[in-house]
Design a protein around this motif. Sequence first.
Motif, short mmCIF file in Angstrom:
data_model
loop_
_atom_site.label_atom_id
_atom_site.label_comp_id
_atom_site.label_asym_id
_atom_site.label_seq_id
_atom_site.Cartn_x
_atom_site.Cartn_y
_atom_site.Cartn_z
N GLY A 244 -8.89 -7.37 3.73
CA GLY A 244 -8.76 -7.58 2.28
C GLY A 244 -9.78 -8.60 1.80
N PHE A 248 -5.92 -11.48 2.68
CA PHE A 248 -4.47 -11.46 2.52
C PHE A 248 -3.88 -10.06 2.68
CE2 PHE A 248 -4.68 -15.24 -0.75
CZ PHE A 248 -5.29 -16.02 0.21
N ALA A 249 -4.63 -9.11 3.19
CA ALA A 249 -4.10 -7.76 3.32
C ALA A 249 -2.92 -7.73 4.29
CB ALA A 249 -5.19 -6.80 3.79
N GLY A 250 -2.10 -6.68 4.20
CA GLY A 250 -1.00 -6.50 5.14
C GLY A 250 0.31 -7.12 4.71
N ASP B 221 -14.37 -4.08 -2.30
CA ASP B 221 -12.98 -3.72 -2.00
C ASP B 221 -12.26 -3.39 -3.29
OD1 ASP B 221 -12.70 -4.65 0.96
OD2 ASP B 221 -13.61 -6.36 -0.05
N ASN B 337 -0.53 -5.58 -2.38
CA ASN B 337 0.01 -6.38 -1.27
C ASN B 337 -0.52 -5.90 0.08
OD1 ASN B 337 1.97 -8.62 -1.76
ND2 ASN B 337 2.83 -7.11 -3.17
N LEU B 338 -0.68 -4.60 0.22
CA LEU B 338 -1.16 -4.08 1.50
C LEU B 338 -2.65 -4.28 1.69
CD1 LEU B 338 0.89 -0.77 1.67
CD2 LEU B 338 1.09 -2.72 3.24
N LEU B 339 -3.44 -4.15 0.60
CA LEU B 339 -4.89 -4.03 0.74
C LEU B 339 -5.66 -5.24 0.25
CD1 LEU B 339 -5.04 -0.39 -0.60
CD2 LEU B 339 -5.31 -1.08 1.80
N ASP B 340 -5.05 -6.08 -0.57
CA ASP B 340 -5.73 -7.24 -1.13
C ASP B 340 -7.11 -6.88 -1.70
OD1 ASP B 340 -6.40 -9.87 -1.79
OD2 ASP B 340 -7.06 -10.38 0.23
#
Lengths: 406, 406
Positions: A244, A248-250, B221, B337-340
């Motif tokens: 990310g 902060f991804a995941g 991104d 939240n998953l990928l930022d």
Amino acid sequence: MAAPAPTTQQEMRRRNLARVLHAVADGGPLSRAAVAARIGLTRTAVSTLVDELLGAGLLVELGPGRSGTPGRPGTALALSDRGPCGIGAEIGVDHLAVCAVDLRGEVRARLAVDAANRGSDPGPVLRRLASLVREVAEEVRAAGLRPAGVAVAVPGLVARGTTTVVQAPNLGWADLDLAPRLREDALGPDAEDAVCFVDNEANLGALAELWLGGHTPPPEDFVHVSAEIGIGAAIVVDGELLRGTRGFAGELGHVPVRPEGRPCACGGIGCLEQYAGEEAVLRAAGLDPRAVADGHPGPGARIDLLAGRAEEGDHAVRRALNGAGTALGTALTGAVNLLDPQTVVLGGALARLAPWLLPSLERELGRRIAGPPPVAVSRLGPDGPLLGAAHSVVRAVLDDPLARRG
Amino acid sequence: MAAPAPTTQQEMRRRNLARVLHAVADGGPLSRAAVAARIGLTRTAVSTLVDELLGAGLLVELGPGRSGTPGRPGTALALSDRGPCGIGAEIGVDHLAVCAVDLRGEVRARLAVDAANRGSDPGPVLRRLASLVREVAEEVRAAGLRPAGVAVAVPGLVARGTTTVVQAPNLGWADLDLAPRLREDALGPDAEDAVCFVDNEANLGALAELWLGGHTPPPEDFVHVSAEIGIGAAIVVDGELLRGTRGFAGELGHVPVRPEGRPCACGGIGCLEQYAGEEAVLRAAGLDPRAVADGHPGPGARIDLLAGRAEEGDHAVRRALNGAGTALGTALTGAVNLLDPQTVVLGGALARLAPWLLPSLERELGRRIAGPPPVAVSRLGPDGPLLGAAHSVVRAVLDDPLARRG
């Protein structure tokens, strides 16, 4: 090829040194001829590279035989078990742990202590961690190894490409650069050229799964879900961590699963963590999270309690884990639709609880997705982040063997 | 560096040819010296590479001047506007479109026709598309260009690395390899060495945004959300599309936003598409989707209707779009939240509807995420997929200029 890397002779040599080391790491022991065949360079080119790596103490010769090629037996090359090593460290909410791993991937020393790190002052915690690192470093130096650096797993968000913990809610830490406090203090004489990494525990757990999970072939695309107190996840795409923009991804724990449900400490509403985090599960099982925490301190103690009761057939605990599995399935439905992973892996504490989480998790995925990916359970469990940390230092050495370091 | 690519002289040359072309594409016109400075090779090495690219008709010399370096003015190099070109094609539910783009990125020919492709037999649709491609190819051949291949955007899932549409629900197509039906039929004399790509429209829209979106610097991104009939998305990470194991990543339309809500045609429950897809919005506005579709055929007609009514202040339509924005915000909370991501981009039909979607979408993100990423609106709108398709062929030429092709 939007921004192609410079391709100079100097860089080719560095890359080729790394390729020789990786070939031996993946397939060793190997003769020079076998290395040459694997990486598509001439035997002469490989011999020059090997000499350099032997001289630097990264490779050793095992004597003739085992070359796998016909004709005169070559000398088998192996990674050194006395060269550089990687030190992994873990700051948990309830514990500190440190280990050292050599180039061959063997754990050569390991220490762990209980520690009440929740809401702690970082100073004493980091001094205690540094003293554990020194102890492990001395032990491996006595065995002829050189620590090439230290990597630290933390239960929080780390800014991408830095050693700064932006936020670790369960420790109560924010905006804290760990490197200056650890490097000198922990690695002493090796500090100057040592690498120092800091990363989220879920990321390092996922890397451990990728490198050491025992999958053949290793999965290239997976979502690795783990838990300590919160729910963490890491996403691996084409064999690399997806970090990310900010690193902060995941954050699977904050995917909404009941969009108008319980408020979350993150400020959101109905986040997965409110339905599948440790506290939520304890509460759903009719237990008081604070009382349980006081009565069961130390790493994994509450998970052991839950697993023990579930094994005994405790209905309330089983029902609570069943509900957590369903919530995980709802959040993972979103992740699977977005990422199309090959597999989902349950690691960390979730691996221990998998027998009671999996049925409802898989039912929920199957109810929402035609042909959902398989859900696997990590064999590394709670060891993942610490091993991933140590191995990330070893990888840094294999990737750029002759960088000044350690 | 888990599996380093072979690094031979031959491959270095190919890479360096590509680097010269990309340098001129990104910064041209440039002198040989300026190219050398940009890519870190010697002037001599660059001159040899440039001669080869001039000979192949990929570069042209513009005459002295404009070199940007002091001293004797060099000859400025530019990409050829007569060399290879890329052909993009789009199969929409309501239309077919084809365009040709030269190495400089200029659209040199373009055709579009209305077509009722919903629930269609693929044979006639593909024959009609091939005839449009032939028409465009003839037009650009007359201008001295050589079609290097064709890329097709489809509203459906395409198996990764193939030209097979696995499922296109709104067309009613499944398991259909487009390449054999298109290649010969469409490209005729250039077919043998031509590239043929088939990709999901959302993926090609996101690539267009990356390459042509006019962002400086381009975002590395982002999540690109678009809509035709369904809701599609594509995820760009580190400047590359995240495709997923099977090529099915980006299915934002099937992220659950009301986990116990409406059943979805995909077999899931409470998917975003049920709250923000075209049919859902029409229904929420009190309109009969089928009657509207019959009365407003053709590409973008229903979107125009919604936008028109919203502009006029129609409360029901505005309320429906407000609800769709909220649902998009819930699904995007999971994705963020998953990928930022650095940013979220609304493209395709959503760009047109952005004025009425954005307020509730941003409110929902802000309610669930501390410091959400900005939401931008694509300038390319519904043109994205077609332009992305043509440019993906151009990119293939720039990335490997002397591969036999076209």
